[in-house]
Structure formats: C-alpha cells, structure tokens
Design a protein around this motif. Sequence first.
Motif, PDB file in Angstrom:
ATOM      1  N   LEU A  92       0.821  -1.211   0.000  1.00 29.36           N
ATOM      2  CA  LEU A  92       0.000   0.000   0.000  1.00 29.36           C
ATOM      3  C   LEU A  92       0.856   1.263   0.000  1.00 29.36           C
ATOM      4  CD1 LEU A  92      -2.752  -1.129   2.533  1.00 29.36           C
ATOM      5  CD2 LEU A  92      -3.087  -0.669   0.094  1.00 29.36           C
ATOM      6  N   ALA A  93       1.936   1.273   0.780  1.00 28.72           N
ATOM      7  CA  ALA A  93       2.815   2.443   0.831  1.00 28.72           C
ATOM      8  C   ALA A  93       3.463   2.698  -0.523  1.00 28.72           C
ATOM      9  CB  ALA A  93       3.881   2.248   1.908  1.00 28.72           C
ATOM     10  N   GLY A  94       3.919   1.622  -1.172  1.00 32.69           N
ATOM     11  CA  GLY A  94       4.527   1.787  -2.488  1.00 32.69           C
ATOM     12  C   GLY A  94       3.545   2.311  -3.520  1.00 32.69           C
ATOM     13  N   LEU A  95       2.311   1.822  -3.470  1.00 31.72           N
ATOM     14  CA  LEU A  95       1.288   2.284  -4.413  1.00 31.72           C
ATOM     15  C   LEU A  95       0.890   3.727  -4.139  1.00 31.72           C
ATOM     16  CD1 LEU A  95      -1.008  -0.880  -4.610  1.00 31.72           C
ATOM     17  CD2 LEU A  95       0.536  -0.018  -6.374  1.00 31.72           C
ATOM     18  N   VAL A  96       0.738   4.078  -2.857  1.00 33.09           N
ATOM     19  CA  VAL A  96       0.414   5.462  -2.502  1.00 33.09           C
ATOM     20  C   VAL A  96       1.508   6.403  -2.991  1.00 33.09           C
ATOM     21  CG1 VAL A  96       0.205   7.066  -0.556  1.00 33.09           C
ATOM     22  CG2 VAL A  96      -1.074   4.920  -0.542  1.00 33.09           C
ATOM     23  N   PHE A  97       2.752   6.009  -2.781  1.00 36.87           N
ATOM     24  CA  PHE A  97       3.880   6.842  -3.204  1.00 36.87           C
ATOM     25  C   PHE A  97       3.814   7.116  -4.701  1.00 36.87           C
ATOM     26  CE2 PHE A  97       8.253   7.312  -4.757  1.00 36.87           C
ATOM     27  CZ  PHE A  97       8.689   8.356  -3.974  1.00 36.87           C
ATOM     28  N   ALA A  98       3.558   6.085  -5.500  1.00 40.36           N
ATOM     29  CA  ALA A  98       3.528   6.243  -6.955  1.00 40.36           C
ATOM     30  C   ALA A  98       2.389   7.146  -7.415  1.00 40.36           C
ATOM     31  CB  ALA A  98       3.400   4.879  -7.624  1.00 40.36           C
ATOM     32  N   LEU A  99       1.322   7.239  -6.610  1.00 37.82           N
ATOM     33  CA  LEU A  99       0.152   8.025  -7.005  1.00 37.82           C
ATOM     34  C   LEU A  99       0.202   9.473  -6.528  1.00 37.82           C
ATOM     35  CD1 LEU A  99      -2.654   5.377  -6.342  1.00 37.82           C
ATOM     36  CD2 LEU A  99      -1.876   6.201  -8.569  1.00 37.82           C
ATOM     37  N   LEU A 100       1.129   9.818  -5.640  1.00 35.41           N
ATOM     38  CA  LEU A 100       1.200  11.183  -5.135  1.00 35.41           C
ATOM     39  C   LEU A 100       1.477  12.162  -6.284  1.00 35.41           C
ATOM     40  CD1 LEU A 100       3.249  10.646  -1.854  1.00 35.41           C
ATOM     41  CD2 LEU A 100       0.799  11.103  -2.056  1.00 35.41           C
ATOM     42  N   GLY A 210      10.451  34.188  -2.039  1.00 34.70           N
ATOM     43  CA  GLY A 210       9.598  33.810  -0.915  1.00 34.70           C
ATOM     44  C   GLY A 210       9.247  32.341  -1.033  1.00 34.70           C
ATOM     45  N   PRO A 211       8.555  31.767  -0.040  1.00 38.31           N
ATOM     46  CA  PRO A 211       8.173  30.359  -0.133  1.00 38.31           C
ATOM     47  C   PRO A 211       7.369  30.091  -1.407  1.00 38.31           C
ATOM     48  CG  PRO A 211       7.783  31.202   2.069  1.00 38.31           C
ATOM     49  CD  PRO A 211       8.146  32.375   1.229  1.00 38.31           C
ATOM     50  N   VAL A 212       7.798  29.106  -2.174  1.00 34.50           N
ATOM     51  CA  VAL A 212       7.159  28.783  -3.443  1.00 34.50           C
ATOM     52  C   VAL A 212       6.320  27.527  -3.272  1.00 34.50           C
ATOM     53  CG1 VAL A 212       7.529  28.214  -5.864  1.00 34.50           C
ATOM     54  CG2 VAL A 212       9.066  29.810  -4.711  1.00 34.50           C
ATOM     55  N   ARG A 213       5.013  27.688  -3.327  1.00 32.62           N
ATOM     56  CA  ARG A 213       4.067  26.577  -3.255  1.00 32.62           C
ATOM     57  C   ARG A 213       4.383  25.605  -2.117  1.00 32.62           C
ATOM     58  NH1 ARG A 213       5.103  26.516  -8.761  1.00 32.62           N
ATOM     59  NH2 ARG A 213       6.183  24.537  -8.556  1.00 32.62           N
ATOM     60  N   PRO A 214       4.287  26.039  -0.855  1.00 30.08           N
ATOM     61  CA  PRO A 214       4.490  25.089   0.244  1.00 30.08           C
ATOM     62  C   PRO A 214       3.261  24.228   0.506  1.00 30.08           C
ATOM     63  CG  PRO A 214       3.986  27.237   1.149  1.00 30.08           C
ATOM     64  CD  PRO A 214       4.017  27.400  -0.349  1.00 30.08           C
ATOM     65  N   TYR A 215       2.173  24.480  -0.240  1.00 26.75           N
ATOM     66  CA  TYR A 215       0.905  23.833   0.074  1.00 26.75           C
ATOM     67  C   TYR A 215       0.941  22.318  -0.068  1.00 26.75           C
ATOM     68  CZ  TYR A 215      -0.115  28.727  -0.581  1.00 26.75           C
ATOM     69  OH  TYR A 215      -0.064  30.086  -0.503  1.00 26.75           O
ATOM     70  N   PRO A 216       1.548  21.729  -1.111  1.00 25.76           N
ATOM     71  CA  PRO A 216       1.600  20.262  -1.160  1.00 25.76           C
ATOM     72  C   PRO A 216       2.281  19.667   0.070  1.00 25.76           C
ATOM     73  CG  PRO A 216       2.170  21.180  -3.301  1.00 25.76           C
ATOM     74  CD  PRO A 216       2.113  22.327  -2.350  1.00 25.76           C
ATOM     75  N   LEU A 217       3.353  20.321   0.518  1.00 22.78           N
ATOM     76  CA  LEU A 217       4.046  19.826   1.704  1.00 22.78           C
ATOM     77  C   LEU A 217       3.160  19.956   2.942  1.00 22.78           C
ATOM     78  CD1 LEU A 217       6.626  18.793   3.106  1.00 22.78           C
ATOM     79  CD2 LEU A 217       7.304  21.180   3.379  1.00 22.78           C
ATOM     80  N   ILE A 275       8.203  10.368   0.960  1.00 17.39           N
ATOM     81  CA  ILE A 275       8.440   9.028   1.502  1.00 17.39           C
ATOM     82  C   ILE A 275       7.688   8.865   2.822  1.00 17.39           C
ATOM     83  CG2 ILE A 275      10.206   7.476   2.450  1.00 17.39           C
ATOM     84  CD1 ILE A 275      12.191   8.830   0.479  1.00 17.39           C
ATOM     85  N   GLY A 276       7.716   9.908   3.657  1.00 16.37           N
ATOM     86  CA  GLY A 276       7.070   9.844   4.960  1.00 16.37           C
ATOM     87  C   GLY A 276       5.564   9.734   4.864  1.00 16.37           C
ATOM     88  N   VAL A 277       4.940  10.565   4.013  1.00 18.59           N
ATOM     89  CA  VAL A 277       3.484  10.525   3.924  1.00 18.59           C
ATOM     90  C   VAL A 277       3.016   9.212   3.301  1.00 18.59           C
ATOM     91  CG1 VAL A 277       3.267  11.655   1.667  1.00 18.59           C
ATOM     92  CG2 VAL A 277       1.457  11.910   3.354  1.00 18.59           C
ATOM     93  N   ALA A 278       3.785   8.661   2.357  1.00 25.83           N
ATOM     94  CA  ALA A 278       3.405   7.378   1.745  1.00 25.83           C
ATOM     95  C   ALA A 278       3.462   6.253   2.772  1.00 25.83           C
ATOM     96  CB  ALA A 278       4.325   7.070   0.561  1.00 25.83           C
ATOM     97  N   LEU A 279       4.498   6.234   3.613  1.00 21.72           N
ATOM     98  CA  LEU A 279       4.607   5.201   4.642  1.00 21.72           C
ATOM     99  C   LEU A 279       3.458   5.294   5.643  1.00 21.72           C
ATOM    100  CD1 LEU A 279       8.447   5.243   5.377  1.00 21.72           C
ATOM    101  CD2 LEU A 279       7.138   3.334   4.423  1.00 21.72           C
ATOM    102  N   ALA A 308     -10.358  11.637  -7.332  1.00 22.45           N
ATOM    103  CA  ALA A 308      -9.901  13.014  -7.146  1.00 22.45           C
ATOM    104  C   ALA A 308      -8.526  13.245  -7.749  1.00 22.45           C
ATOM    105  CB  ALA A 308      -9.878  13.353  -5.657  1.00 22.45           C
ATOM    106  N   LEU A 309      -7.724  12.183  -7.856  1.00 26.25           N
ATOM    107  CA  LEU A 309      -6.380  12.310  -8.423  1.00 26.25           C
ATOM    108  C   LEU A 309      -6.384  12.393  -9.944  1.00 26.25           C
ATOM    109  CD1 LEU A 309      -4.312   9.802  -6.245  1.00 26.25           C
ATOM    110  CD2 LEU A 309      -4.024  12.283  -6.344  1.00 26.25           C
ATOM    111  N   VAL A 310      -7.464  11.978 -10.581  1.00 29.91           N
ATOM    112  CA  VAL A 310      -7.489  11.936 -12.049  1.00 29.91           C
ATOM    113  C   VAL A 310      -7.261  13.308 -12.676  1.00 29.91           C
ATOM    114  CG1 VAL A 310      -8.932  11.467 -14.072  1.00 29.91           C
ATOM    115  CG2 VAL A 310      -8.844   9.828 -12.178  1.00 29.91           C
ATOM    116  N   PRO A 311      -7.992  14.367 -12.274  1.00 26.97           N
ATOM    117  CA  PRO A 311      -7.737  15.681 -12.893  1.00 26.97           C
ATOM    118  C   PRO A 311      -6.302  16.160 -12.709  1.00 26.97           C
ATOM    119  CG  PRO A 311      -9.793  15.703 -11.668  1.00 26.97           C
ATOM    120  CD  PRO A 311      -9.111  14.422 -11.315  1.00 26.97           C
ATOM    121  N   SER A 312      -5.765  15.940 -11.500  1.00 30.22           N
ATOM    122  CA  SER A 312      -4.379  16.351 -11.236  1.00 30.22           C
ATOM    123  C   SER A 312      -3.406  15.567 -12.109  1.00 30.22           C
ATOM    124  CB  SER A 312      -4.043  16.145  -9.761  1.00 30.22           C
ATOM    125  OG  SER A 312      -2.671  16.363  -9.524  1.00 30.22           O
TER     126      SER A 312
END
Length: 473
Positions: A92-100, A210-217, A275-279, A308-312
Amino acid sequence: MGLWGIRRQNTMWGDEAVTYQLAQREPSQIWHTVQQVDLVHALHYAVMHVVFDLFGAGLLSLRLPSVLAMSVAASGVGLLGLRLVGPRAGILAGLVFALLPQVQKYAQEGRSYAMVCALVAWATYALVADVPRRDRWRWALYGLTMLLACLLHEFAVLALVAHGVTLIISRTPKRVRRAWGVTAICVVVGLLPLVVVSAGQSEQVSWIDGPVRPYPLLVGVAVGLVCARAPLRSGGPVSVAALALPILVLPGALLLTVSVIKPLFVDRYVLFSDIGVALLLGAWLDHVRRLPRYTPAVYVGVVAALAALVPSSLSLRTPQSRSNDATAIGAAVREKGRPGDGLVYLAGRHRILAASNPEDTRHLTDLALAQGPVESNTLAGVELPARDIAARMMQFHRIVTVRMAREDSLPDPQEKAKTDTLRRHFREYATTRVNGARITVHVQDHGPLPKAAALPTANNTPSGRNGYYRPAA
C-alpha cells in the motif's frame, strides 16, 4: 505512471532545457561551466551526459532516468513498509507513493530530484536495516548512498538530520547512535567542498523571492499527522511513525525556517518528504483494513481519492503544468522572426530557453551576444557592453524580443540599454504570449543606421558561428 504522457506533448520547460543543453557538452566543458554556475547540479549533468552518449539526446532519454529512479524509490518505500509494518502495508505504501501528485510530476522531469528521492529512500532502508546489526559495511553503504544523494542536490542533507531524530526518539542503543554520528560526519565532510564552492553561486537561487508553493508539503504533513494518531503496527526497534514523521516534517520545516532569512524553499528541493506521507498512509490503510466495521468506508474513500487524483494526473502531463515552455518560446521566436531580424533577450540569462532547438533562431542575429554559451562555459553566454548593444540594435529595422512573463526590470546596464533603446526608437508591432513568456516584434520608427563593416549581420556569419563579436576599433 511515469511512462504515461512522458513526452508532455513534445514540450520541455526551462530547467529541463538547461539539463538538455549542458549534458550535450563535453565533460571538460561541463566541468568548466559548473565552476562558474550550477555546481550543485554537476553530478546530474555528468550522469545525463553518459545517458545521452549511450542513447542519444531527446525527450525520452532526458526523462526516462527520472522515471526509472522514481520506480526505484517506490520499491524502497514498499520495502520500508514491509520491514516496519508488514507486507500489506508495504504494498500500500509503495502504491500510494507512486500516485502522489508531486511524485508523478517529478518522475517526468529531466532533473535530479527523482534520483535524489530514490537514493534517500534506499538510504533510509539501509538505516532501518542497520539498527539491529553491528556490520560496519552496512553503515558504509548507508553513508555512501546518502553522500551520493547530497552530491546530486545539497538539500538532501536535511534527510540526514531527519534520520538522526528518528534514532533519538526511537531510543536506539548508544552504539547505533554513535555509528550513525560517525557516518553522518563523513557524509558532511564529503559534501563540504561542494557547499563551500556552490555558496559563491548563490545568485542561482535569487529568483526565489519567498516560499514557493508550500501547500503540497503542508497538506502532506497534515495527512501524515492524522495517520500517525492511529495505533499503527510496528515490527522492530524503529516504528513507522518514528521514521516517517521526521522525514516528512523536518526537511521542509528547516528549509522554511531558513527562508525567513534567505528565501530557499521550493517544494521539489524536499521531494523526498513524500516518503514519509506514503509510509504513514500505507500503514494507516493497513490498520483500518483490519477493522471490519470500517472496511466499506475504506473502499469508498480509496475510490474517491483515486477519482480526485485523475484531474491532477491529467494536468501534470500538459505543458501548462510547468512555469514556462521553452519549446513554445523557441517556436514562437521562429514564427515571428524573419531572416535577418535582430533578436534580443530581456533578460540575457533567459537565452538558454530558446536555444534547445538551434533551428528556431538560426536566421536571426542575437544582438547582445559577444560570446556563445559553449565557448564561454556559461549557461547563457557573455553579452556585449551596454553601448555596443544599443549601437547594434539601431542597425536593425525589426527586432524580436523575448521577455519572461514574470521578469522584473533589472538594474543591469546592459538590460537598461536594451529597454531604453526599444522605448525610444522602436514601437511594438506584434506580440505573442506563450506559457511563461512574451515574444514581441519591434519595428524601428525610422530607417536603421548603416551597418559598420565589422558588425556581423547574422548568426551564420563566420564570427557569429563561433559566438564571438569583435566591435569596430
């Protein structure tokens, strides 16, 4: 996922254009260039030079190394989940990582970030494997992998800090912390020459205001913290939360903190935080799956998340997903320019954006260029003095200019000479806007001044072919 839409409609953006052009230079030329600029990416340019030698220069050979590297990173994440929690959590972690989304984006980018992510993932796995053992060669392997990651990009050293915090909060034996400390010192010492020299090239990140797009993090950190609150299983001395949370939170937090003094934060610099969020997501999904009453809700949630990931995922494979489109810029210059027209870049450092395909500018005269990028061992060449640039511009009836959409006026005298000459003696005839830039044709209000005999009239003259300009005595 990486192969899907890898060509991105046969387009290339600015940072990739730098890799594409530098990697085609000879190793000695690459070395001389990085002494002046972009030393932080020197190892990546060397790797890509070998790739281009073996497979030829093109979009596929530019991006396939990143696809393969991100696949290696996904396998490392999967094995981490397997070791820390169990086989289902690992899958599951590996699959989540690939989909981020961030992983999908940089898996298709001709830069070093996917390679750094892969090395950090496997260095993290080596660290976890080292904790219950005393083998020195395992620590040497961990140190070598981390050093390679840091040499590909300096900010990978932030993962080293996260690893140290993991060992501390896991209360590992003193011998383990001591071994990690010695290894970390060796990594830092090996990285130090690169840090010292590249510090003199800090103008390369002057564009970060300035901070550039910190939102994904920030989203990833929020999701990770929620997942960590669940009673996740752990099968060894290091828990999944103790490993994943530091690598998810600390690198970005440290870079954002430094950015208060000097802006340095860009999300791709800490891509390995994914890596952390996928784990954590993989372990949380495994935990919830074992609760029968929540099973239907989990399936519904997973389907909703995938939808929800499809448009992205679709938008990431379009030219508009990047801040500029070097291919479109070059094509617009070719379309607007006529043989014999002048060409002016506002500012000169953006010359590299229209140089990926020499055919785009072959019939135009670069009016500010004194020495070409290859001959001068620079990214964008060396420009003439301000007075000579103005004099050359006055000898052309039509001038095509390239200006980045977000470019501010620069105090540089050469840039001032370009803009002043255009404002006083030329009028805008036509403008084309492409992703990230404006290409404008300027026409002189009065006839051009007679051309001096010593001035080249096109880039294909003997002096122009080699990139040199010698002003009249």
